[in-house]
Design a protein around this motif. Structure first.
Motif, PDB file in Angstrom:
ATOM      1  N   MET A 217     -26.710  -1.402 -25.397  1.00 12.57           N
ATOM      2  CA  MET A 217     -25.700  -1.196 -26.008  1.00 12.57           C
ATOM      3  C   MET A 217     -24.191  -1.998 -25.000  1.00 12.57           C
ATOM      4  O   MET A 217     -25.165  -2.041 -23.765  1.00 12.57           O
ATOM      5  CB  MET A 217     -24.845  -0.395 -26.005  1.00 12.57           C
ATOM      6  CG  MET A 217     -25.034   0.745 -24.843  1.00 12.57           C
ATOM      7  SD  MET A 217     -24.918   2.669 -24.724  1.00 12.57           S
ATOM      8  CE  MET A 217     -23.323   2.470 -25.027  1.00 12.57           C
ATOM      9  N   ASN A 218     -23.477  -2.839 -25.257  1.00 15.16           N
ATOM     10  CA  ASN A 218     -22.622  -3.866 -24.095  1.00 15.16           C
ATOM     11  C   ASN A 218     -21.815  -3.139 -23.593  1.00 15.16           C
ATOM     12  O   ASN A 218     -20.656  -2.846 -24.532  1.00 15.16           O
ATOM     13  CB  ASN A 218     -22.427  -4.733 -25.167  1.00 15.16           C
ATOM     14  CG  ASN A 218     -22.184  -5.863 -23.980  1.00 15.16           C
ATOM     15  OD1 ASN A 218     -21.664  -6.183 -22.662  1.00 15.16           O
ATOM     16  ND2 ASN A 218     -20.782  -6.750 -24.576  1.00 15.16           N
ATOM     17  N   ILE A 219     -21.193  -2.327 -22.411  1.00 18.10           N
ATOM     18  CA  ILE A 219     -20.542  -2.262 -21.897  1.00 18.10           C
ATOM     19  C   ILE A 219     -20.044  -2.821 -20.293  1.00 18.10           C
ATOM     20  O   ILE A 219     -18.501  -2.163 -20.006  1.00 18.10           O
ATOM     21  CB  ILE A 219     -21.270  -0.841 -20.539  1.00 18.10           C
ATOM     22  CG1 ILE A 219     -22.004  -1.080 -19.901  1.00 18.10           C
ATOM     23  CG2 ILE A 219     -22.298   0.352 -21.915  1.00 18.10           C
ATOM     24  CD1 ILE A 219     -22.524   0.358 -18.782  1.00 18.10           C
TER      25      ILE A 219
ATOM     26  N   MET B 295     -15.529   6.070 -25.457  1.00 18.38           N
ATOM     27  CA  MET B 295     -15.502   7.453 -24.931  1.00 18.38           C
ATOM     28  C   MET B 295     -15.717   7.179 -24.181  1.00 18.38           C
ATOM     29  O   MET B 295     -17.294   7.329 -23.025  1.00 18.38           O
ATOM     30  CB  MET B 295     -15.993   8.601 -25.534  1.00 18.38           C
ATOM     31  CG  MET B 295     -15.922   9.728 -25.058  1.00 18.38           C
ATOM     32  SD  MET B 295     -16.683  11.154 -26.181  1.00 18.38           S
ATOM     33  CE  MET B 295     -16.628  11.694 -27.359  1.00 18.38           C
ATOM     34  N   TYR B 296     -14.628   8.010 -22.554  1.00 20.69           N
ATOM     35  CA  TYR B 296     -15.362   7.840 -21.505  1.00 20.69           C
ATOM     36  C   TYR B 296     -15.089   8.812 -21.358  1.00 20.69           C
ATOM     37  O   TYR B 296     -13.955  10.148 -21.666  1.00 20.69           O
ATOM     38  CB  TYR B 296     -13.658   6.882 -20.469  1.00 20.69           C
ATOM     39  CG  TYR B 296     -14.191   5.532 -20.387  1.00 20.69           C
ATOM     40  CD1 TYR B 296     -14.508   4.886 -19.069  1.00 20.69           C
ATOM     41  CD2 TYR B 296     -13.619   5.124 -21.679  1.00 20.69           C
ATOM     42  CE1 TYR B 296     -14.444   3.379 -19.254  1.00 20.69           C
ATOM     43  CE2 TYR B 296     -13.398   3.739 -21.303  1.00 20.69           C
ATOM     44  CZ  TYR B 296     -13.424   3.044 -19.925  1.00 20.69           C
ATOM     45  OH  TYR B 296     -13.732   1.296 -20.465  1.00 20.69           O
TER      46      TYR B 296
ATOM     47  N   LEU C  98     -20.956   5.030 -26.775  1.00 21.60           N
ATOM     48  CA  LEU C  98     -20.215   3.988 -28.177  1.00 21.60           C
ATOM     49  C   LEU C  98     -20.526   4.662 -28.999  1.00 21.60           C
ATOM     50  O   LEU C  98     -21.093   5.328 -29.216  1.00 21.60           O
ATOM     51  CB  LEU C  98     -20.165   2.673 -27.925  1.00 21.60           C
ATOM     52  CG  LEU C  98     -20.667   2.135 -26.381  1.00 21.60           C
ATOM     53  CD1 LEU C  98     -20.814   0.566 -26.612  1.00 21.60           C
ATOM     54  CD2 LEU C  98     -18.692   1.958 -26.410  1.00 21.60           C
ATOM     55  N   SER C  99     -19.177   4.397 -30.451  1.00 22.13           N
ATOM     56  CA  SER C  99     -19.436   5.006 -31.536  1.00 22.13           C
ATOM     57  C   SER C  99     -18.317   4.140 -32.450  1.00 22.13           C
ATOM     58  O   SER C  99     -17.580   3.675 -32.501  1.00 22.13           O
ATOM     59  CB  SER C  99     -18.909   6.153 -31.409  1.00 22.13           C
ATOM     60  OG  SER C  99     -18.137   6.702 -32.916  1.00 22.13           O
ATOM     61  N   SER C 100     -19.218   4.038 -33.761  1.00 25.36           N
ATOM     62  CA  SER C 100     -18.992   3.497 -34.740  1.00 25.36           C
ATOM     63  C   SER C 100     -17.891   3.735 -36.029  1.00 25.36           C
ATOM     64  O   SER C 100     -17.120   3.070 -36.409  1.00 25.36           O
ATOM     65  CB  SER C 100     -19.630   2.583 -35.822  1.00 25.36           C
ATOM     66  OG  SER C 100     -20.157   3.399 -36.102  1.00 25.36           O
TER      67      SER C 100
ATOM     68  N   LEU D 155     -17.649   9.791 -34.777  1.00 25.41           N
ATOM     69  CA  LEU D 155     -18.726  11.229 -34.882  1.00 25.41           C
ATOM     70  C   LEU D 155     -20.103  10.977 -34.078  1.00 25.41           C
ATOM     71  O   LEU D 155     -20.576  11.992 -34.027  1.00 25.41           O
ATOM     72  CB  LEU D 155     -18.464  11.435 -35.626  1.00 25.41           C
ATOM     73  CG  LEU D 155     -17.007  11.474 -37.086  1.00 25.41           C
ATOM     74  CD1 LEU D 155     -17.429  12.225 -38.445  1.00 25.41           C
ATOM     75  CD2 LEU D 155     -17.221  12.778 -36.681  1.00 25.41           C
ATOM     76  N   HIS D 156     -20.526  10.274 -33.951  1.00 28.03           N
ATOM     77  CA  HIS D 156     -22.167   9.363 -33.134  1.00 28.03           C
ATOM     78  C   HIS D 156     -22.015   8.668 -32.548  1.00 28.03           C
ATOM     79  O   HIS D 156     -21.006   7.498 -32.463  1.00 28.03           O
ATOM     80  CB  HIS D 156     -22.840   9.127 -35.075  1.00 28.03           C
ATOM     81  CG  HIS D 156     -23.081   9.485 -36.179  1.00 28.03           C
ATOM     82  ND1 HIS D 156     -22.055   9.642 -37.067  1.00 28.03           N
ATOM     83  CD2 HIS D 156     -24.143  10.571 -36.907  1.00 28.03           C
ATOM     84  CE1 HIS D 156     -22.368  10.684 -38.067  1.00 28.03           C
ATOM     85  NE2 HIS D 156     -23.426  11.103 -37.222  1.00 28.03           N
ATOM     86  N   TRP D 157     -22.310   9.097 -31.429  1.00 25.09           N
ATOM     87  CA  TRP D 157     -22.092   8.610 -30.122  1.00 25.09           C
ATOM     88  C   TRP D 157     -23.265   8.659 -29.721  1.00 25.09           C
ATOM     89  O   TRP D 157     -24.725   9.329 -29.093  1.00 25.09           O
ATOM     90  CB  TRP D 157     -21.274   8.896 -28.966  1.00 25.09           C
ATOM     91  CG  TRP D 157     -19.948   9.443 -29.594  1.00 25.09           C
ATOM     92  CD1 TRP D 157     -18.799  10.820 -30.488  1.00 25.09           C
ATOM     93  CD2 TRP D 157     -18.241   8.864 -29.334  1.00 25.09           C
ATOM     94  NE1 TRP D 157     -17.724  10.344 -31.059  1.00 25.09           N
ATOM     95  CE2 TRP D 157     -17.312   9.312 -29.993  1.00 25.09           C
ATOM     96  CE3 TRP D 157     -18.238   7.886 -28.746  1.00 25.09           C
ATOM     97  CZ2 TRP D 157     -16.407   8.650 -30.105  1.00 25.09           C
ATOM     98  CZ3 TRP D 157     -16.966   6.489 -28.507  1.00 25.09           C
ATOM     99  CH2 TRP D 157     -16.466   7.628 -29.422  1.00 25.09           C
ATOM    100  N   THR D 158     -23.640   6.751 -29.039  1.00 20.15           N
ATOM    101  CA  THR D 158     -24.380   6.641 -27.976  1.00 20.15           C
ATOM    102  C   THR D 158     -23.967   6.760 -26.438  1.00 20.15           C
ATOM    103  O   THR D 158     -22.999   5.392 -26.475  1.00 20.15           O
ATOM    104  CB  THR D 158     -25.135   5.743 -28.670  1.00 20.15           C
ATOM    105  OG1 THR D 158     -25.436   6.157 -30.117  1.00 20.15           O
ATOM    106  CG2 THR D 158     -26.276   5.135 -27.671  1.00 20.15           C
TER     107      THR D 158
END
Length: 340
Positions: free
Chosen positions: A1-3, A241-242, A257-259, A262-265
């Motif tokens: 994931m690119n943060i 989401m911070y 992160l989420s698309s 509802l589903h967050w990584t």
């Protein structure tokens, strides 16, 4: 994931807002929970003050995002027989979701909307908090009307949230409202705090997501105790989401992160860490409010260090709790501090 686009490694290294410490003031002991936005050409910060009895909510204003001036208390305790008479902790107003856009307030049905939580008893987070809703038509944002009843209560929730509901984040997306909130599984002893979401089409009636909590603690990690205080923003890649994580020693900021909301990584490591001994955030660096201005990300957060002689406020008898900021580029009146 690119943060990388979401990181804010440059700390100001000093408070942008501290409590007054004045006897009888709402911020006698501390300030907390920043929420920064833009309205009618000015920057505003909604924040809470603690006076030893409970939370009350205020506004401050700024021209440059670094120098803030207290404006007014907008949600105060009252003598009324209300569920939220003793504490009123405002944490989010309905606003623009985009991380790369000015954080402007949005109206719904010709009103501005605010969410808050309130604890039933006097003291620091005493009892199981519930979530409330307030609205205003006042363009100065000073006169708010609280809806009589809470919109979300722990008693109606699942086991993970029965101990009380905390900091709210209100998002409107494609005609649907999303209310993110963190909650604890019990209100005594060592509890777990995790983050869930509820849905509404009218702001008054809410349905919890059956897949809650959407953000869970990670055992034996930096966020093994809490994943709390969601700050949800959108860009072309999806949703960010911070939040802050707590392992019962340090509170530090993380990101997920989420698309689909509802589903967050989760990124596995903190993105904003506590500072070195003696720094303004040596105990805690937590409770995010992130905005963009002139292409720079500003990451406001609650910063805590041990109290020293001369500090204007003292919380718990040992802690100097203030609000500070980090950014994606060097900021500061003199020399920025890079860290995190």
């Amino acid at each position: 994931m690119n943060i990388q686009p979401y990181l804010t490694p440059y700390k100001l290294g000093e408070p942008v807002l501290a409590g007054s410490g004045l006897p009888g003031s709402f911020d006698l002991n501390a300030v907390d929970c920043p929420f920064v936005f833009r309205h009618n050409g000015a920057f505003y910060m909604m924040y809470v003050g603690f006076d030893g009895k409970g939370y009350q909510t205020a506004l401050a204003t700024s021209d440059n995002l670094l120098d803030w001036k207290h404006l007014a208390v907008i949600l105060a305790r009252s003598e009324e027989d209300r569920w939220d008479a003793r504490n009123v902790a405002g944490t989010w107003m309905l606003k623009e979701n985009r991380i790369d856009a000015p954080p402007l307030l949005k109206k719904w049905k010709n009103k501005y909307w605010l969410v808050y939580h309130a604890y039933p008893d006097y003291g620091y987070e005493e009892g199981s908090a519930k979530i409330g809703l307030a609205w205003t038509e006042d363009e100065n944002l000073l006169e708010w009307h609280r809806v009589p009843d809470p919109i979300l209560t722990p008693e109606e929730g699942a086991d993970w949230e029965r101990g009380g509901l905390y900091k709210e984040c209100l998002i409107e997306h494609e005609g649907r409202f999303y209310l993110f909130y963190n909650a604890k599984n019990k209100n005594k002893g060592r509890w777990l705090e995790q983050t869930g979401v509820a849905f509404s089409t009218d702001l008054f009636h809410w349905e919890r997501y059956e897949g809650n909590p959407v953000l869970k603690v990670t055992p034996d990690a930096w966020d093994s105790g809490f994943v709390s205080d969601p700050c949800v923003l959108q860009d072309d890649a999806g949703w960010i989401m911070y939040y802050f994580g707590f392992d019962y020693r340090k509170a530090q900021e993380g990101i997920a992160l989420s698309s689909d909301l509802l589903h967050w990584t989760k990124h596995p490591h903190p993105i904003l860490r506590v500072g070195e001994e003696g720094s303004i955030d040596s105990i805690f660096a937590h409770k995010p409010s992130v905005i963009t201005h002139d292409g720079v990300l500003y990451h406001f957060y609650c910063s805590c260090r041990p109290t020293r002689p001369g500090d204007p406020t003292v919380n718990y008898g040992r802690e100097f709790r203030t609000i500070s900021v980090a950014a994606s580029q060097p900021i500061g009146r003199d020399c920025p501090v890079q860290g995190g």
